[in-house]
Write a protein that holds these residues in place. Structure first.
Motif, short mmCIF file in Angstrom:
data_model
loop_
_atom_site.label_atom_id
_atom_site.label_comp_id
_atom_site.label_asym_id
_atom_site.label_seq_id
_atom_site.Cartn_x
_atom_site.Cartn_y
_atom_site.Cartn_z
N HIS A 62 0.83 -1.23 0.00
CA HIS A 62 0.00 0.00 0.00
C HIS A 62 0.86 1.27 0.00
CE1 HIS A 62 -3.55 2.49 0.58
NE2 HIS A 62 -4.31 1.40 0.55
N GLU A 63 1.93 1.25 -0.76
CA GLU A 63 2.81 2.42 -0.90
C GLU A 63 2.80 2.84 -2.37
OE1 GLU A 63 6.55 1.08 0.50
OE2 GLU A 63 5.85 0.77 2.57
N GLN A 64 2.19 3.99 -2.66
CA GLN A 64 2.01 4.39 -4.06
C GLN A 64 3.32 4.55 -4.82
OE1 GLN A 64 1.36 6.45 -1.55
NE2 GLN A 64 2.01 8.56 -2.00
N CYS A 65 4.37 5.00 -4.14
CA CYS A 65 5.65 5.19 -4.82
C CYS A 65 6.28 3.87 -5.23
CB CYS A 65 6.61 5.98 -3.93
SG CYS A 65 6.96 5.19 -2.35
N ASN A 66 5.81 2.79 -4.64
CA ASN A 66 6.32 1.45 -4.97
C ASN A 66 5.42 0.78 -6.00
OD1 ASN A 66 7.07 -1.28 -5.04
ND2 ASN A 66 7.68 -1.28 -2.90
N ILE A 67 4.16 0.59 -5.65
CA ILE A 67 3.27 -0.20 -6.52
C ILE A 67 2.93 0.49 -7.83
CG2 ILE A 67 2.24 -1.48 -4.61
CD1 ILE A 67 -0.14 0.36 -4.70
N TYR A 68 2.98 1.83 -7.87
CA TYR A 68 2.62 2.55 -9.09
C TYR A 68 3.83 3.14 -9.80
CZ TYR A 68 -2.21 2.05 -7.51
OH TYR A 68 -3.43 1.54 -7.11
N LYS A 69 5.01 2.61 -9.52
CA LYS A 69 6.21 3.07 -10.22
C LYS A 69 6.15 2.67 -11.68
CE LYS A 69 11.26 3.07 -9.84
NZ LYS A 69 12.41 2.57 -9.06
N ASP A 70 5.75 1.43 -11.94
CA ASP A 70 5.57 0.93 -13.30
C ASP A 70 4.85 -0.42 -13.21
OD1 ASP A 70 7.57 -1.00 -12.61
OD2 ASP A 70 9.13 0.35 -13.35
N LYS A 71 4.59 -1.02 -14.36
CA LYS A 71 3.85 -2.28 -14.41
C LYS A 71 4.58 -3.39 -13.67
CE LYS A 71 1.67 -5.51 -17.68
NZ LYS A 71 1.35 -5.78 -19.12
N GLU A 72 5.89 -3.43 -13.80
CA GLU A 72 6.67 -4.49 -13.15
C GLU A 72 6.57 -4.39 -11.63
OE1 GLU A 72 7.72 -2.65 -15.76
OE2 GLU A 72 7.42 -4.32 -17.16
N HIS A 73 6.66 -3.18 -11.11
CA HIS A 73 6.56 -3.00 -9.66
C HIS A 73 5.15 -3.33 -9.17
CE1 HIS A 73 10.43 -0.95 -9.94
NE2 HIS A 73 10.50 -1.01 -8.62
N PHE A 74 4.14 -2.97 -9.97
CA PHE A 74 2.76 -3.27 -9.58
C PHE A 74 2.57 -4.77 -9.40
CE2 PHE A 74 -1.50 -4.67 -10.61
CZ PHE A 74 -2.28 -3.92 -9.74
N PHE A 75 3.02 -5.56 -10.38
CA PHE A 75 2.76 -6.99 -10.31
C PHE A 75 3.70 -7.70 -9.35
CE2 PHE A 75 0.09 -6.37 -14.07
CZ PHE A 75 -1.01 -7.10 -13.65
N ALA A 76 4.85 -7.11 -9.08
CA ALA A 76 5.70 -7.68 -8.03
C ALA A 76 4.99 -7.59 -6.69
CB ALA A 76 7.04 -6.94 -7.96
N ASP A 77 4.33 -6.45 -6.45
CA ASP A 77 3.56 -6.27 -5.22
C ASP A 77 2.32 -7.16 -5.23
OD1 ASP A 77 2.89 -4.24 -2.79
OD2 ASP A 77 1.06 -4.64 -3.95
N TYR A 78 1.61 -7.17 -6.37
CA TYR A 78 0.38 -7.97 -6.48
C TYR A 78 0.68 -9.45 -6.25
CZ TYR A 78 -3.80 -10.19 -8.25
OH TYR A 78 -4.92 -10.98 -8.34
N ASP A 79 1.74 -9.95 -6.85
CA ASP A 79 2.06 -11.37 -6.73
C ASP A 79 2.32 -11.77 -5.28
OD1 ASP A 79 1.78 -11.67 -9.45
OD2 ASP A 79 3.93 -11.58 -9.88
N LYS A 80 2.96 -10.89 -4.52
CA LYS A 80 3.22 -11.18 -3.11
C LYS A 80 1.90 -11.25 -2.32
CE LYS A 80 6.68 -9.08 -1.08
NZ LYS A 80 7.59 -7.98 -0.65
#
Length: 261
Positions: free
Chosen positions: A117-135
């Motif tokens: 739930h950190e916007q600077c992490n999950i919304y950095k790009d598509k790769e970061h979003f799915f790295a967070d989502y997968d976890k």
């Protein structure tokens, strides 16, 4: 007769949707289909004209689980209502796993909200979003025994952090068999440190009856005590307006061309 008219109208609507999709493909390569709260409401208004009397409310809670989630489950059980919970993966402890399992046992639905739930992490790009989502997905899969099929973007799918590439995220979620839901009614219970109970209730009441299938955003974090306190009043009011309750797993759902965004 009414049922036949409804079916015909739905078919006409679907033809129009696919027509617009074709136009969207000419304007924007890929023709990606994406659901948004605003557009969901647009089409739902048309559906509502032919489905009067079928009123279903979808309570949803973001940012849990917490000790407030346990209180909410007590209320839902007492009121014979159900909800959909979107969880934060990093907050799941062994004790909180029990809360999620209890929610499921009571007939509620559980989906992914985020891991950090950190916007600077999950919304950095598509790769970061799915790295967070997968976890977050793995955390829930370990509890559910299956992959979750519901998702909600932190701050909604149209927030400024993700709007430039959200279409590609939704396309990938759909490919995985995951439906992402926004909302069209909000208690606005997390806009400040402690939103008053009467304010939360008034916010829900303000928009609820505009829709036959409202999706109501509330929060079950450790800081939203007032939400828990006013929830019985909210549930009673929703029922008084003629709604029944269901989870988003049973929401009909709609897909829209990206060109409609």
């Amino acid at each position: 007769m009414k049922k036949s008219v409804y079916i015909i109208c739905v078919c006409v609507l679907m033809v129009l949707v696919f027509y617009e999709a074709g136009r969207g493909e000419d304007k924007k390569s890929g023709g990606v289909y994406v659901p948004t709260a605003r557009l969901m409401s647009q089409l739902q208004k048309e559906n509502n004209k032919e489905e009067k009397g079928k009123k279903v409310a979808y309570l949803t809670f973001d940012d849990g689980p917490s000790y407030n989630t346990e209180k909410i489950l007590d209320i839902l059980k007492e009121k014979k209502a159900v909800s959909s919970f979107f969880i934060i993966g990093k907050d799941i402890s062994e004790e909180k796993e029990k809360i999620i399992k209890r929610a499921l046992k009571q007939g509620n639905a559980v989906g992914v909200h985020t891991y950090c739930h950190e916007q600077c992490n999950i919304y950095k790009d598509k790769e970061h979003f799915f790295a967070d989502y997968d976890k977050a997905e793995q955390v829930l899969e370990n509890i559910l025994g299956r992959k979750p099929t519901l998702h909600r973007f932190p701050w909604g799918s149209n927030n400024g952090f993700v709007s430039s590439f959200v279409d590609s995220l939704i396309e990938e979620l759909q490919r995985r068999g995951v439906r992402s839901f926004d909302w069209n009614v909000s208690g606005e219970d997390s806009v400040g440190a402690s939103v008053a109970e009467e304010t939360i209730f008034a916010n829900v009441k303000r928009d609820l009856t505009r829709y036959d299938k409202p999706i109501i955003l509330l929060h079950d974090s450790a800081t939203t005590n007032h939400t828990t306190a006013v929830l019985p009043q909210i549930i009673d009011y929703i029922r008084e307006q003629g709604y029944e309750f269901d989870t988003l797993e049973n929401h009909p759902g709609y897909l829209f061309p990206a060109s409609w965004r």
